[in-house]
Design a protein around this motif. Structure first.
Motif, PDB file in Angstrom:
ATOM      1  N   ARG A  71       0.823  -1.215   0.000  1.00  0.00           N
ATOM      2  CA  ARG A  71       0.000   0.000   0.000  1.00  0.00           C
ATOM      3  C   ARG A  71       0.855   1.264   0.000  1.00  0.00           C
ATOM      4  NH1 ARG A  71      -5.467  -0.232   1.135  1.00  0.00           N
ATOM      5  NH2 ARG A  71      -5.427   1.832   2.118  1.00  0.00           N
ATOM      6  N   LYS A  72       2.088   1.154   0.485  1.00  0.00           N
ATOM      7  CA  LYS A  72       2.981   2.306   0.504  1.00  0.00           C
ATOM      8  C   LYS A  72       3.352   2.754  -0.908  1.00  0.00           C
ATOM      9  CE  LYS A  72       5.038   1.238   5.012  1.00  0.00           C
ATOM     10  NZ  LYS A  72       6.287   0.866   5.727  1.00  0.00           N
ATOM     11  N   LYS A  73       3.112   1.889  -1.884  1.00  0.00           N
ATOM     12  CA  LYS A  73       3.384   2.265  -3.267  1.00  0.00           C
ATOM     13  C   LYS A  73       2.240   3.090  -3.859  1.00  0.00           C
ATOM     14  CE  LYS A  73       6.483  -1.623  -4.146  1.00  0.00           C
ATOM     15  NZ  LYS A  73       6.776  -2.829  -4.953  1.00  0.00           N
ATOM     16  N   TYR A  74       1.222   3.344  -3.042  1.00  0.00           N
ATOM     17  CA  TYR A  74       0.089   4.198  -3.415  1.00  0.00           C
ATOM     18  C   TYR A  74       0.004   5.321  -2.373  1.00  0.00           C
ATOM     19  CZ  TYR A  74      -1.612   0.383  -6.432  1.00  0.00           C
ATOM     20  OH  TYR A  74      -1.753  -0.584  -7.396  1.00  0.00           O
ATOM     21  N   PRO A  75       0.852   6.322  -2.444  1.00  0.00           N
ATOM     22  CA  PRO A  75       0.882   7.367  -1.417  1.00  0.00           C
ATOM     23  C   PRO A  75      -0.486   8.032  -1.227  1.00  0.00           C
ATOM     24  CG  PRO A  75       2.759   7.575  -2.911  1.00  0.00           C
ATOM     25  CD  PRO A  75       1.827   6.590  -3.533  1.00  0.00           C
ATOM     26  N   HIS A  76      -1.009   7.979  -0.020  1.00  0.00           N
ATOM     27  CA  HIS A  76      -2.285   8.615   0.317  1.00  0.00           C
ATOM     28  C   HIS A  76      -2.308   8.798   1.825  1.00  0.00           C
ATOM     29  CE1 HIS A  76      -3.046   4.309   0.902  1.00  0.00           C
ATOM     30  NE2 HIS A  76      -4.156   4.602   1.550  1.00  0.00           N
ATOM     31  N   TRP A  77      -3.029   9.674   2.426  1.00  0.00           N
ATOM     32  CA  TRP A  77      -3.956  10.570   1.756  1.00  0.00           C
ATOM     33  C   TRP A  77      -3.292  11.920   1.498  1.00  0.00           C
ATOM     34  CZ3 TRP A  77      -7.927   7.901   0.184  1.00  0.00           C
ATOM     35  CH2 TRP A  77      -8.427   6.835   0.942  1.00  0.00           C
ATOM     36  N   ASP A  78      -3.457  12.487   0.305  1.00  0.00           N
ATOM     37  CA  ASP A  78      -2.810  13.743  -0.064  1.00  0.00           C
ATOM     38  C   ASP A  78      -3.450  14.938   0.636  1.00  0.00           C
ATOM     39  OD1 ASP A  78      -0.950  12.641  -1.708  1.00  0.00           O
ATOM     40  OD2 ASP A  78      -1.826  13.339  -3.590  1.00  0.00           O
ATOM     41  N   ASN A  79      -2.668  16.021   0.715  1.00  0.00           N
ATOM     42  CA  ASN A  79      -3.184  17.293   1.220  1.00  0.00           C
ATOM     43  C   ASN A  79      -4.074  17.908   0.149  1.00  0.00           C
ATOM     44  OD1 ASN A  79      -3.634  19.803   2.296  1.00  0.00           O
ATOM     45  ND2 ASN A  79      -1.510  20.475   2.241  1.00  0.00           N
ATOM     46  N   GLN A  80      -5.311  18.249   0.524  1.00  0.00           N
ATOM     47  CA  GLN A  80      -6.263  18.830  -0.420  1.00  0.00           C
ATOM     48  C   GLN A  80      -6.540  20.305  -0.139  1.00  0.00           C
ATOM     49  OE1 GLN A  80      -7.198  17.339  -3.079  1.00  0.00           O
ATOM     50  NE2 GLN A  80      -6.393  15.311  -2.590  1.00  0.00           N
ATOM     51  N   GLY A  81      -5.721  20.917   0.709  1.00  0.00           N
ATOM     52  CA  GLY A  81      -5.912  22.328   1.027  1.00  0.00           C
ATOM     53  C   GLY A  81      -6.791  22.523   2.243  1.00  0.00           C
ATOM     54  N   ASN A  82      -6.775  23.740   2.801  1.00  0.00           N
ATOM     55  CA  ASN A  82      -7.568  24.056   3.995  1.00  0.00           C
ATOM     56  C   ASN A  82      -7.303  23.068   5.135  1.00  0.00           C
ATOM     57  OD1 ASN A  82      -8.883  26.339   2.898  1.00  0.00           O
ATOM     58  ND2 ASN A  82     -10.340  25.016   1.848  1.00  0.00           N
ATOM     59  N   ASN A  83      -6.062  22.559   5.197  1.00  0.00           N
ATOM     60  CA  ASN A  83      -5.641  21.660   6.272  1.00  0.00           C
ATOM     61  C   ASN A  83      -6.328  20.297   6.208  1.00  0.00           C
ATOM     62  OD1 ASN A  83      -3.740  21.544   8.366  1.00  0.00           O
ATOM     63  ND2 ASN A  83      -5.300  21.824   9.939  1.00  0.00           N
ATOM     64  N   CYS A  84      -6.912  19.954   5.052  1.00  0.00           N
ATOM     65  CA  CYS A  84      -7.637  18.690   4.893  1.00  0.00           C
ATOM     66  C   CYS A  84      -6.862  17.728   3.994  1.00  0.00           C
ATOM     67  CB  CYS A  84      -9.008  18.926   4.265  1.00  0.00           C
ATOM     68  SG  CYS A  84     -10.127  19.955   5.227  1.00  0.00           S
ATOM     69  N   ASN A  85      -6.817  16.453   4.391  1.00  0.00           N
ATOM     70  CA  ASN A  85      -6.278  15.446   3.485  1.00  0.00           C
ATOM     71  C   ASN A  85      -7.434  14.825   2.700  1.00  0.00           C
ATOM     72  OD1 ASN A  85      -7.489  13.397   5.080  1.00  0.00           O
ATOM     73  ND2 ASN A  85      -5.634  13.113   6.300  1.00  0.00           N
TER      74      ASN A  85
END
Length: 222
Positions: A71-85
């Motif tokens: 699963r580490k080969k699928y980096p998540h969860w990304d930062n989506q702005g406003n301090n939210c992933n």
């Protein structure tokens, strides 16, 4: 002439103040949660006709090996702005009356799972499910992708790939394809099939013969 120059300068200053006020209002509108309509949502489900066409365009091949999967080969969860992933973003997007702290983690709200129709009021009862599971993508073509493409797949907010669903139902689904698992809510089977096909078609993933047959049967409920 000097008076005219002064008048033009005053007008320019007024225009600048109006522009700044509009920007401040827009930021407030978004941060306060009233700008949710501006947040990206998955595209509307494809029609059954379009899904059948895309299904026929998918390459049929045996399911690949899980060798090398992590699963580490699928980096998540990304930062989506406003301090939210990405996870927090989907919880806010898919929930009703969601309230969150300054860290964007939901503190209250309600979520109705599309997989079983159950409604929950605790964020801990909800998982963010990948319509096409990460491991399923690995055995159908993603093994050869770059980490960056796998990151896009794991955080895709444009395709119908991420949903807030009942946690134990998501765990039952695990990494299974439609020939191995279907949502308990039969009325969602049509959308489940069109969404699955949409994601696999967009990313050029393969399907097995059994998977294609199961998807075709589910489309029959549309």
């Amino acid at each position: 002439m000097a008076t005219r120059t002064s008048q033009m300068t005053t007008a320019q200053r007024l225009l600048l103040l109006i522009t700044l006020a509009a920007v401040v209002l827009a930021v407030f509108w978004f941060v306060s949660g009233k700008g949710d309509a501006l947040q990206p949502k998955p595209a509307n489900p494809a029609s059954a006709a379009d899904a059948r066409k895309q299904l026929d365009e998918l390459t049929v091949a045996p399911r690949g090996s899980m060798d090398g999967y992590d699963r580490k080969k699928y980096p998540h969860w990304d930062n989506q702005g406003n301090n939210c992933n990405t996870r927090e973003f989907v919880l806010k997007r898919d929930g009703k009356d969601v309230k969150a702290g300054s860290d964007c983690a939901p503190t209250s709200g309600s979520w109705t799972s599309v997989y079983d129709g159950e409604t929950w009021t605790k964020p801990t009862d909800i998982d963010i499910d990948h319509m096409v599971p990460l491991a399923q993508s690995w055995v159908s073509g993603a093994k050869s992708w770059t980490d960056e493409k796998r990151r896009q797949f794991a955080n895709d907010l444009t395709r119908p790939q991420l949903f807030a669903v009942t946690d134990n139902v998501n765990q039952e689904k695990s990494d299974k394809a439609p020939d191995q698992w279907k949502p308990p809510l039969v009325s969602f089977w049509c959308t489940y099939a069109t969404d699955w096909i949409t994601v696999k078609h967009y990313y050029g993933l393969t399907i097995t013969t059994a998977e294609k047959s199961a998807l075709s049967d589910m489309l029959g409920r549309c």
